[in-house]
Design an enzyme around this catalytic site. Structure first.
Site, short mmCIF file in Angstrom:
data_model
loop_
_atom_site.label_atom_id
_atom_site.label_comp_id
_atom_site.label_asym_id
_atom_site.label_seq_id
_atom_site.Cartn_x
_atom_site.Cartn_y
_atom_site.Cartn_z
N LYS A 144 0.83 -1.20 0.00
CA LYS A 144 0.00 0.00 0.00
C LYS A 144 0.87 1.25 0.00
O LYS A 144 1.79 1.38 0.82
CB LYS A 144 -0.90 0.02 1.24
CG LYS A 144 -1.88 -1.15 1.33
CD LYS A 144 -3.05 -0.96 0.41
CE LYS A 144 -4.11 -2.02 0.63
NZ LYS A 144 -5.24 -1.88 -0.28
N LYS A 250 -13.25 -7.18 -6.77
CA LYS A 250 -13.50 -7.77 -5.44
C LYS A 250 -14.89 -8.39 -5.48
O LYS A 250 -15.89 -7.70 -5.27
CB LYS A 250 -13.41 -6.69 -4.37
CG LYS A 250 -12.01 -6.11 -4.21
CD LYS A 250 -12.01 -4.98 -3.20
CE LYS A 250 -10.61 -4.69 -2.68
NZ LYS A 250 -9.66 -4.31 -3.73
#
Length: 323
Positions: A144, A250
């Site tokens: 990230k 997702k």
């Protein structure tokens, strides 16, 4: 088909908080649903929303479950509105191909054709984390960015990319947190480390689609959309606007698995299926879709188990004893 319907709220704490541009996330909240069919067979589904991705909230999911009758039909399941995408996924996947059943083999990942990308913690923690994941067999990692000062992150990136073995792949995920100028800095840096860098995920916010198109044409590092295509309508929109890069989907917050299956079979997109930190119930349903619909050799983004304490083998049975 008529099902007896029941549900339970479930929460589990992350071993380390998930830090992204959206903030700090410490507890995963879900709703576990159970359907019992006319043959008295129980199947399970999982509602695991992420509201900052545009799905419903956990409160909205619970409210929806509370207002359902104790006996529901397939017609009710397939008429769940689009503003409840995590609910759509949970209910539809619990009826598809028999759904998740409470057997020991249910906790095995479906499909042998899948490899996994291991999620690294944000910041310096990643430097001490990748090695143990490598020893577990991970060859692809995701880190990230856009959670701290860009200069600090670029320094850590230099250390990380130089320490990773040459055969490793690294994905960077900005969660839409970069400015155009910062995205240029990252892409310019990443272009120096190809093919070790697999892609940058969602460098700019979803409303900067044209700018991401532009960046994908200016740099060699591939760009993947994530927040921009969180649900079926957004996926359709970006596809129609000509996105030719990577799509990170997702399944657990995307909406109807039926519509996702239909879309992927109709259009040959470069897709990476990814986790929303669901339990084994949602994970199995999502991985079944990934095994069926992946048309490339990219790792799926489900290497997240190290962010949870090990579950007891019978956690689900224990949950249901609370009824």
């Amino acid at each position: 088909m008529i099902y007896q319907f029941s549900f339970r709220y479930f929460r589990q704490k992350f071993t380390n908080p998930i830090i992204t541009n959206h903030g700090v996330w410490e507890i995963r909240e879900s709703v576990i649903i159970r359907l019992i069919n006319e043959e008295n067979q129980a199947t399970w589904g999982e509602i695991s929303p992420i509201s900052w991705f545009g799905s419903e909230t956990i409160e909205q999911a619970l409210d929806f479950c509370r207002q359902l009758p104790k006996k529901i039909t397939k017609e009710i399941i397939f008429s769940i509105p689009d503003n409840l995408p995590a609910c759509q996924f949970a209910f539809e996947s619990s009826t598809h191909a028999g759904g998740f059943r409470l057997c020991s083999h249910d906790f095995q990942s479906p499909g042998t054709n899948l490899t996994y990308s291991g999620l690294l913690s944000a910041g310096k923690l990643a430097l001490n984390q990748w090695n143990s994941l490598w020893e577990e067999g991970y060859k692809t990692f995701k880190w990230k960015i856009a959670v701290d000062d860009i200069n600090k992150e670029l320094e850590i990136f230099d250390l990380l990319i130089s320490s990773l073995p040459n055969s490793a792949k690294l994905r960077l995920d900005a969660n839409g947190g970069l400015t155009y100028k910062q995205a240029e800095l990252w892409l310019n840096k990443c272009d120096q480390f190809l093919p070790k860098i697999e892609f940058i995920e969602q460098p700019l916010p979803p409303n900067k689609f044209q700018e991401m198109q532009e960046l994908s044409n200016l740099y060699s590092t591939p760009i993947a959309l994530d927040e921009s295509i969180a649900n079926h309508q957004q996926l359709e929109s970006c596809f129609q606007q000509g996105w030719g890069g990577i799509f990170v989907i997702k399944p657990a917050i995307f909406g109807s698995p039926f519509k996702l299956r239909e879309f992927c079979k109709k259009h040959q997109i470069d897709v990476v299926f990814s986790s929303v930190f669901e339990t084994e119930i949602g994970r199995q349903a999502a991985l079944q879709l990934a095994a069926e619909l992946s048309t490339n050799n990219r790792a799926v983004g489900f290497g997240i188990n190290h962010f949870f304490k090990e579950q007891e083998a019978n956690w689900l049975e224990n949950l249901w004893k609370t009824f």
